[in-house]
Scaffold this motif. Sequence first.
Motif, mmCIF file in Angstrom:
data_model
loop_
_atom_site.group_PDB
_atom_site.id
_atom_site.type_symbol
_atom_site.label_atom_id
_atom_site.label_comp_id
_atom_site.label_asym_id
_atom_site.label_seq_id
_atom_site.Cartn_x
_atom_site.Cartn_y
_atom_site.Cartn_z
ATOM 1 N N LYS A 124 0.923 -1.254 -0.079
ATOM 2 C CA LYS A 124 -0.018 0.016 -0.091
ATOM 3 C C LYS A 124 0.853 1.339 0.056
ATOM 4 N N ILE A 125 0.601 2.030 -0.967
ATOM 5 C CA ILE A 125 1.411 3.376 -1.217
ATOM 6 C C ILE A 125 0.509 4.606 -0.861
ATOM 7 N N GLU A 126 0.805 5.359 0.144
ATOM 8 C CA GLU A 126 -0.053 6.543 0.397
ATOM 9 C C GLU A 126 0.641 7.942 0.747
ATOM 10 N N PRO A 127 0.166 9.184 0.324
ATOM 11 C CA PRO A 127 1.095 10.095 0.314
ATOM 12 C C PRO A 127 0.830 10.536 1.883
ATOM 13 N N LEU A 128 1.848 11.260 2.222
ATOM 14 C CA LEU A 128 1.804 11.663 3.586
ATOM 15 C C LEU A 128 1.803 13.346 3.836
ATOM 16 N N SER A 129 2.638 13.825 2.949
ATOM 17 C CA SER A 129 3.025 15.398 2.891
ATOM 18 C C SER A 129 3.272 15.677 1.557
ATOM 19 N N GLY A 130 3.058 16.943 0.940
ATOM 20 C CA GLY A 130 3.228 17.585 -0.223
ATOM 21 C C GLY A 130 2.701 16.931 -1.612
ATOM 22 N N THR A 131 3.255 17.009 -2.584
ATOM 23 C CA THR A 131 2.919 16.067 -3.665
ATOM 24 C C THR A 131 4.042 15.480 -4.309
ATOM 25 N N PRO A 132 4.250 14.029 -3.652
ATOM 26 C CA PRO A 132 5.425 13.383 -3.935
ATOM 27 C C PRO A 132 5.197 13.033 -5.510
ATOM 28 N N ARG A 133 6.280 12.615 -6.277
ATOM 29 C CA ARG A 133 6.125 12.110 -7.642
ATOM 30 C C ARG A 133 7.068 10.584 -7.312
ATOM 31 N N ILE A 134 6.240 9.447 -7.614
ATOM 32 C CA ILE A 134 7.128 8.134 -7.498
ATOM 33 C C ILE A 134 6.862 7.600 -8.693
ATOM 34 N N LYS A 135 7.932 6.592 -8.802
ATOM 35 C CA LYS A 135 7.859 5.710 -9.919
ATOM 36 C C LYS A 135 8.151 4.076 -9.549
ATOM 37 N N VAL A 136 7.146 3.329 -10.047
ATOM 38 C CA VAL A 136 7.071 2.033 -9.613
ATOM 39 C C VAL A 136 7.589 1.333 -10.587
ATOM 40 N N LYS A 137 8.616 0.173 -10.283
ATOM 41 C CA LYS A 137 9.154 -0.910 -11.292
ATOM 42 C C LYS A 137 8.881 -2.371 -10.540
ATOM 43 N N CYS A 138 8.419 -2.966 -11.571
ATOM 44 C CA CYS A 138 7.923 -4.633 -11.127
ATOM 45 C C CYS A 138 8.383 -5.124 -12.282
ATOM 46 N N ASN A 139 9.835 -5.858 -11.808
ATOM 47 C CA ASN A 139 10.411 -6.840 -12.913
ATOM 48 C C ASN A 139 11.000 -8.018 -12.318
ATOM 49 N N PRO A 140 9.947 -9.066 -12.206
ATOM 50 C CA PRO A 140 10.461 -10.307 -11.537
ATOM 51 C C PRO A 140 11.216 -11.070 -12.422
ATOM 52 N N VAL A 141 11.971 -12.169 -11.787
ATOM 53 C CA VAL A 141 12.925 -13.095 -12.694
ATOM 54 C C VAL A 141 12.505 -14.583 -12.037
ATOM 55 N N GLY A 142 13.053 -15.449 -12.680
ATOM 56 C CA GLY A 142 13.075 -16.909 -12.746
ATOM 57 C C GLY A 142 14.308 -17.560 -12.566
ATOM 58 N N ASN A 143 14.423 -18.901 -12.038
ATOM 59 C CA ASN A 143 15.581 -19.622 -12.315
ATOM 60 C C ASN A 143 16.854 -18.812 -11.893
ATOM 61 N N TYR A 144 16.824 -18.468 -10.680
ATOM 62 C CA TYR A 144 17.913 -17.460 -10.160
ATOM 63 C C TYR A 144 18.445 -16.556 -11.330
ATOM 64 N N GLY A 145 17.487 -15.597 -11.806
ATOM 65 C CA GLY A 145 17.862 -14.602 -12.769
ATOM 66 C C GLY A 145 18.175 -15.118 -14.194
ATOM 67 N N GLU A 146 17.897 -16.180 -14.455
ATOM 68 C CA GLU A 146 18.197 -16.536 -15.875
ATOM 69 C C GLU A 146 16.998 -16.654 -16.726
ATOM 70 N N ILE A 147 15.886 -16.562 -15.992
ATOM 71 C CA ILE A 147 14.639 -16.259 -16.957
ATOM 72 C C ILE A 147 13.877 -15.009 -16.471
ATOM 73 N N VAL A 148 13.680 -14.194 -17.573
ATOM 74 C CA VAL A 148 12.856 -12.974 -17.516
ATOM 75 C C VAL A 148 11.278 -13.166 -18.148
ATOM 76 N N PRO A 149 10.584 -13.427 -17.562
ATOM 77 C CA PRO A 149 9.208 -13.617 -17.941
ATOM 78 C C PRO A 149 8.935 -12.296 -18.811
ATOM 79 N N GLU A 150 7.864 -12.861 -19.867
ATOM 80 C CA GLU A 150 7.220 -11.773 -20.578
ATOM 81 C C GLU A 150 5.932 -11.202 -20.108
#
Length: 596
Positions: free
Chosen positions: A112-138
């Motif tokens: 859960k992401i919630e603002p506390l003060s001001g107008t924060p700008r954020i960037k979300v990255k979600c890049n999971p992998v498999g087989n200890y980094g050998e697989i990059v899913p589509e």
Amino acid sequence: MKKKKHIYPHAIVGNCAFLAYVNKNTNIDWMCWPRFDSSFIFGRMLDQRKGGEFSILPDDDGGFSSKQYYIENTNVVRTEIETSDGSYRVTDFAPRFYQNDRYYKPLMMIRKIEPLSGTPRIKVKCNPVGNYGEIVPEAHRGSNHIEYLGLEQNLRLTTNISLTYIEDERGFVLNEPKYLVLTYGAPLEASIERTSERFMNETILYWRGWVKSTSIGNFYQKVIIRSALALKIHQYEDTGAIIAAGTTSLPEAPGSTRNWDYRYCWMRDTFYTLNAFNSIGHFEEVEQYFQYIANISVQESERFQPLYSISGEKSLIEHILDLEGYMGNQPVRIGNQAYEHIQNDVYGQVLVSLLPLYIDNRFIIDERAGSHKLINKMLGLINKTLDEPDAGLWEFRTLAQEHCYTNLFQWAGASAALKIGRHLKDDEIISQAEDLVSRSTEKIEKCWDDERGVYTQAIGSKHLDASTLQMIMMNYIPHNSDKAKSHLKNLEMELSADSGLFYRYKHADDFGTPETTFLITAFWYVEALTCVGRIEEAIKIFEELISFENHVGLLSEDVDAESGSQWGNFPQAYSHVGLINAATRISRKLDKPSFL
């Protein structure tokens, strides 16, 4: 030059099905799915390039500050980020609560992401992998989710954030609460906002209820509660196994190559772990662990291994992965060759662990089912291995000795079986146990160095070993005896370090001379001091040891005595076990409760 202090910048969340490591910078640095010992989905802890990423960072290069803390008496963590534009908070948790007469513990990570003060700008990255980094899913976009295809089962990120912003890794203004729900297998099909809030509230209530059901005295309550909460989520509830740590290959010291996979269940630590849960009055976890041990015993006819997988699997073949390693420390190992070792203390550990089933009236007769056969089996294995050199508690890879610690637990196990035999009025158990108590005592006494007044590491060895602190704690040496005081004094002189820290041993092994202290042995030292009546010293050292926690109260496996740095796998369940047992020992010795 004084070494720079290294502290692991992580909190952990979990639900007894998986663990996730949340960095103070918001990234999930380590998370293995679908099991504790599976490949990581996120593993930047071991490789910045191959480890994927799941972060919620400010969308500027102006820098930020952060603070991280647990919601009181829970395994729900909050990370607050302060930027020049404003501040925001990320709440991370793994859902766990009672529902439909069973525990609901899905492979689901909610943020859960919630603002506390001001107008924060954020960037979300979600890049999971498999087989200890050998697989990059589509990544495939859905209506309100992104599906990641190519792993054993599909991952899905369900969210009320613009999918375009996540796919393009573009910044956006955070002006209302946002939710990220990552699932493995079965996806979330219900309302994102309402479900996330309900799951969070239910999970907070569950953990607070669990804490309230613990039996904890007034001596450092908060510290014990955090250790208990950490220990709890190291149990894989599906089988009852308790892992040593959720990580692999975090070095015991930089450049040492002592980088091991600890995501397994060590039989040698059975007694200490069950003792810790007993101490805080949590029998559900004890009973589940008993079931795990019972299932191991059924599959083994000849001897027990030192460790097994969380499912009881025997083969834990060690492999080296092509990964950068934590802060460049290689090798990165999965599996653990120690499963091939001979460690003969395990049979005594199991017998000592069974004792409460017979002497504690809170356990009913039905809960002892099958243990009678197990007692005879363990006594037979002690008898078979009593004269056999082994790798010992510290798993020496090229050194086999008749270790004092091994003989001590053979003695302790036989002594426990003797009590059980008398309780059952079973003459066969009594006779065999009495014989083994006598024979193991003879072995132990061969480790006594009369000139120095100390028990040594093994028969014929001059080396001292912190594991022999257990001679006092297990009541082999009477607490008020000159022998106990002499033994402890010699161990202190050779193995103690600043702030009450303790080395396992000081001699060279397969990988050289150990550079860092082993934290659980320091808590054993606290227990030994308590046993011999040096209570004030024990309390002082306990207070020094808890200063080696990280910012959220978690303990590592090892500590550098010079810098106070945390090293080794983290958090180490057995360091928290040691803390609980040491605090309990002190608490029982104090004449009256005190709030410290």
